[in-house]
Design an enzyme around this catalytic site. Structure first.
Site: not given
Ligand code: ADP
Ligand code: MG
Length: 401
Positions: A39, A204, A354, A378
Site C-alpha cells: 500500500r 466470512k 487486502g 471493502g
Molecule cells: P480479503 O482481505 O482479500 O478481502 P478476507 O479478509 O475476506 O480476504 O479473508 C482473508 C482470510 O480468510 C485470510 O486470513 C485467510 O486465512 C482466511 N481463510 C481463507 N480460507 C479459510 C478457511 N478455509 N478457513 C478459515 N479461514 C480461511
Molecule cells: Mg481481509
C-alpha cells in the site's frame, strides 16, 4: 471528478496539499515490522507527482483500529521510515494528527517536502457518527493545507473526517490510485468482456453475500473457495466437520445456489486438518467426506484444476479472498494455484482485497501478471455492490474552486 493531474496542470508549486493516503499496512505482531509494504508503494505515484510539481505535501493516513486515542502500537512511525526510504528523502512524522506539532511541522515544509501526520484514528472524531465532531477535526485538518487530494481508495467507503468532511472544506481532487481503481471497477461493472468469471474466497460468507447478490446476475461463473465455501457446501447437504460455518447463512446460500444453477462452482476437494495450525495433520478429502474432527483449511488439488479450467477461457476476472489459510504454509497451494490461473487469464484480471493482494506478494507471485491489484478490499466490494461511496461522492460533487 477532478484529478491530481488537473491540479498539477493548474500549478501546485509552493502550495500545501493535504494528501489522504492508504498506508494501512500489516505489521508483524512481535517485531512491529511492516510485513507487506504494497500500500505504501501504491501511494508513491501521486505523492511523487505532487513533490515533482513543487507542492508541500502533508499526508494523512490511518493504521489499524486504535480506539480513538493515541496508542504507540498503532503509530505511523514505521510507515514514515519506509516511506522515507522509498522516496529517498526524510519524512518527518508529526506527534499528533492536527494539533500544535502538526501545525508547526506543516509550516516548516519546503517545496517538494513531505510530512506524515500521526494516525488519524488517534482522534475519536475521525470515525465519529456525529457530523459536528467530524467537522471539528476536518476544520483543523483543512487549516493545514490549501488543497486536498484523496488517494486512499481503501477508505473511500468510509464517511470519515479525513476522507469525507475535509473534502467539503478544500478544493479537492482524486489521486492517481483512486482514478485507476475507478477506471478498472467501471470496466468490471459496465459491459465486461465475456466470459466474466468472479472468484470469491476469504473467511466470512456474511461479508460477501451482498456482493454475491449484486454480481450473480452479471457473471458467467462464480467460483467460491476459502472459508466461505463451507456454508455453501453445508447448504448442499454436506457435513463440513470443524470447518468455518455460518449456520445462520445456510438458507441464504441454498437460495443463491438455486437461483444461480451451475453458475456457482464450489470446491470438489479440500485440505482437511486436525487443527488450525501449521503442524496439524492434514489429508486431501472430497467435499462429500470431510471427517467430523477435521476442518477444511484450503481447497484441494482437484479444485485448483477445476477452477483453473473454468478460468481458462475467461476474458474478465475479478478475484477477492484467498482460497485457504495462506498465512500457514501447508494451506497455501490452493491460493497459489488459483492466483496463477487468474494471472494467466487472457483479458482483464483484477485482484481485490487486502489479504488477496498480500497473498500475491507473500506467495512470491508476479504482480505484473494482473491487470490491476486493488488496494481497497471493502471499498471495491461496496463499489461492485452498486453502493454509493461517500469519499467518491464528495470528490465528484463539488469540483474544486
Ligand atoms: P480479503 O482481505 O482479500 O478481502 P478476507 O479478509 O475476506 O480476504 O479473508 C482473508 C482470510 O480468510 C485470510 O486470513 C485467510 O486465512 C482466511 N481463510 C481463507 N480460507 C479459510 C478457511 N478455509 N478457513 C478459515 N479461514 C480461511
Ligand atoms: Mg481481509
Amino acid at each position: 471528478m477532478r484529478s491530481v493531474d488537473d491540479l498539477i496542470a493548474e500549478g501546485v508549486s509552493g502550495r500545501r496539499v493535504l494528501l489522504r493516503a492508504d498506508l494501512n499496512v500489516p505489521l508483524d505482531k512481535s517485531t512491529g515490522a511492516i510485513t507487506d509494504d504494497g500500500r505504501i508503494r501504491a501511494s508513491l505515484p501521486t505523492l511523487q507527482a505532487l513533490r515533482d510539481a513543487g507542492a508541500r505535501v502533508i499526508v494523512a493516513a490511518h493504521l489499524g483500529r486504535p480506539k480513538g486515542t493515541p496508542d504507540p502500537q498503532f503509530s505511523l512511525a514505521p510507515v514514515a521510515a519506509r516511506l522515507g526510504e522509498l522516496l529517498g528523502t526524510a519524512v518527518p512524522l508529526a506527534a499528533d494528527v492536527a494539533g500544535d506539532d502538526a501545525r508547526a511541522k506543516a509550516a516548516a515544509l519546503g517545496e517538494g517536502d513531505v510530512l506524515l501526520l500521526e494516525n488519524v484514528r488517534f482522534e475519536a472524531a475521525e470515525t465519529s457518527k456525529d457530523d459536528a465532531e467530524r467537522g471539528e477535526l476536518a476544520d483543523r485538518l483543512a487549516a493545514l493545507a490549501d488543497l486536498y487530494v484523496d488517494d486512499a481508495f481503501g477508505a473511500v467507503h468510509r464517511k470519515h473526517a479525513s476522507v469525507f468532511d475535509v473534502a467539503e472544506r478544500l478544493p479537492h481532487a482524486a489521486g492517481r490510485l483512486v482514478a485507476r481503481e475507478l477506471e478498472v471497477l467501471t470496466r468490471l461493472t459496465q459491459d465486461p468482456d465475456r466470459p466474466y468469471v468472479v472468484v470469491l474466497g476469504g473467511s466470512k460468507v456474511s461479508d460477501k453475500l451482498a456482493v454475491i447478490e449484486a454480481l450473480l446476475p452479471k457473471v458467467d461463473r462464480l467460483l467460491v473457495g476459502g472459508g466461505m465455501c463451507f456454508t455453501f457446501l453445508a447448504a448442499q447437504g454436506h457435513g463440513v466437520g470443524g470447518s468455518l460455518l455460518e449456520a445462520d447463512q445456510v438458507d441464504t446460500c441454498r437460495r443463491l445456489l438455486a437461483e444461480a444453477g451451475d453458475r456457482i462452482v464450489l470446491p470438489v476437494d479440500v485440505i482437511a486438518a486436525t487443527a488450525f495450525s501449521a503442524d496439524a495433520e492434514t489429508s486431501v478429502v472430497p467435499v462429500e467426506e470431510i471427517p467430523d474432527g477435521r476442518m477444511g483449511l484450503d481447497v484441494g488439488p482437484r479444485t485448483v484444476e477445476l477452477f483453473g479450467a473454468t478460468l481458462g477461457d475467461a476474458r474478465t476476472v475479478f478475484w477477492n479472498g484467498p482460497m485457504g489459510v495462506f498465512e500457514l504454509a501447508p494451506f497455501q497451494a490452493g491460493t497459489r494455484g488459483v492466483a496463477q490461473a487468474v494471472g494467466a487469464v487472457d483479458g482483464l484480471s483484477v485482484v481485490g482485497g487486502g489479504d488477496s493482494a498480500a497473498a500475491v506478494r507473500v506467495l512470491g507471485l508476479d504482480e505484473d501478471a494482473y491487470g490491476h491489484i486493488s488496494t481497497g478490499g471493502g471499498a471495491s466490494l461496496e463499489y461492485l455492490e452498486g453502493r454509493q461511496l461517500p469519499g467518491l461522492a464528495v470528490l465528484a460533487g463539488r469540483a474544486g474552486e
